[in-house]
Design an enzyme around this catalytic site. Structure first.
Site, mmCIF file in Angstrom:
data_model
loop_
_atom_site.group_PDB
_atom_site.id
_atom_site.type_symbol
_atom_site.label_atom_id
_atom_site.label_comp_id
_atom_site.label_asym_id
_atom_site.label_seq_id
_atom_site.Cartn_x
_atom_site.Cartn_y
_atom_site.Cartn_z
ATOM 1 N N HIS A 126 11.717 -13.802 15.979
ATOM 2 C CA HIS A 126 10.954 -12.437 16.035
ATOM 3 C C HIS A 126 11.684 -11.319 16.558
ATOM 4 C CE1 HIS A 126 7.481 -14.847 15.273
ATOM 5 N NE2 HIS A 126 7.460 -15.417 16.383
ATOM 6 N N ASP A 163 8.990 -22.494 11.252
ATOM 7 C CA ASP A 163 8.305 -22.092 12.523
ATOM 8 C C ASP A 163 6.768 -21.847 12.057
ATOM 9 O OD1 ASP A 163 8.892 -21.456 15.580
ATOM 10 O OD2 ASP A 163 7.212 -20.394 14.633
ATOM 11 N N HIS A 165 5.280 -19.503 13.252
ATOM 12 C CA HIS A 165 5.125 -17.997 12.993
ATOM 13 C C HIS A 165 6.110 -17.391 12.129
ATOM 14 C CE1 HIS A 165 3.643 -19.394 16.988
ATOM 15 N NE2 HIS A 165 2.699 -18.443 16.802
ATOM 16 N N ASP A 244 6.245 -25.792 16.001
ATOM 17 C CA ASP A 244 4.810 -25.405 16.534
ATOM 18 C C ASP A 244 3.891 -25.637 15.508
ATOM 19 O OD1 ASP A 244 6.090 -23.187 15.453
ATOM 20 O OD2 ASP A 244 5.788 -21.983 17.083
#
Length: 307
Positions: A126, A163, A165, A244
């Site tokens: 991120h 991931d 996200h 995740d």
């Protein structure tokens, strides 16, 4: 040659508080499962090294590190955004995490390791060129990718991010660098809601609706990632390995399991064999249920190690 497992106990010193999901327990759980199953003994266990300041600047603005250092507290935590906090040891851990990824690239390119997995934290995908966010300070995989491109014989790199996200930071850093292919599956709409609709030939965004399962994930990977790999023909493959999207993870609503991670790892291993002379480095991103994280990493590593 064996699979390198690169980590450092000091990655556990980064602590954003007892209730924060990005916890030191994550790495402890991974190590416990790998040791209990005997897989750890089959891996080449290596200790992380620190990143150099000039290597951070490969992917980040010149003052990015200095701004973080100025916010670093002497005690307690200081939040850089509503989700991301610095404690006194955070940048020490972040330096080791990014240094691990560079170390892994060097070992794989030099032929010292067959491939590598970096069990490190804080995560990185991120972190944008000039913004720390989403539990991330330095973009570990982006720094490693640019470092790889500086090595002889590496002209094109591909990054694969599964991931839950979206890897907004990685997309931000490479959106105008066509020599780097970035493919990402992620829940959408969902955090961070940045760069998920960007239009670039080298950015392959694959959003998934909440409650999507492994069939949806595998269909996207086969339909979108494989043609992109075939067109790009990377000299090296990097993985932003977030776990995740597992159905037991509390952070999101995608329904993957260990067999999905085993499958995608095998697909990327096959691609590395076809295009990249087996050069592959994987770097841990998310995964916030310690049990499902540990068993997912086990599945990932069993494929990397040739089981």
């Amino acid at each position: 040659m064996t699979t390198a497992f690169i980590t450092h106990d000091d990655c556990g010193l980064h602590n954003m508080g007892p209730e924060h999901p990005e916890s030191p327990v994550r790495l402890l759980a991974i190590k416990k499962v790998l040791e209990k199953t005997g897989l750890m003994q089959e891996l080449e266990q290596l200790e992380s090294v620190h990143i150099l300041p000039e290597q951070i600047q490969l992917a980040h603005a010149h003052l990015h590190q200095k701004r973080l250092e100025m916010k670093l507290p002497e005690h307690g935590v200081v939040y850089t955004d509503e989700d991301t906090a610095l404690c006194p040891h955070s940048l020490h851990a972040a330096s080791l995490a990014a240094g691990s990824a560079v170390m892994a690239v060097n070992r794989v390119i030099a032929g010292k390791s067959q491939n590598a997995f970096c069990a490190v934290r804080p995560p990185g995908h991120h972190a944008e060129h000039n913004i720390p966010m989403g539990f991330c300070f330095y973009n570990n995989v982006a720094i490693a990718a640019i470092h790889a491109l500086q090595q002889p014989g590496i002209e094109r790199v591909a990054i694969f991010d599964f991931d839950v996200h979206h890897g907004n930071g990685t997309v931000d850093i490479f959106k105008d660098r066509p020599e780097v292919l970035v493919c990402s599956t992620f829940q959408h709409p969902f955090y961070p809601e940045r760069y998920s609709d960007i239009q670039r030939d080298n950015i392959i965004n694959c959003p998934m609706e909440a409650h999507s399962d492994g069939m949806v994930f595998r269909s996207l990977v086969e339909g979108k990632w494989l043609p992109a790999i075939q067109a790009h023909k990377p000299d090296m493959i990097l993985i932003s390995a977030g776990f995740d999207a597992h159905h037991e993870d509390p952070m999101a609503d995608i329904k993957l399991n260990e067999e999905d991670y085993r499958w995608v790892t095998q697909m990327l291993m096959d691609s590395a064999r076809t295009y990249s002379e087996n050069r592959l480095v994987s770097v841990l991103e998310g995964g916030y249920n310690p049990v499902s994280l540990a068993f997912s990493v086990q599945a990932h590593l069993e494929v990397l190690a040739g089981h």
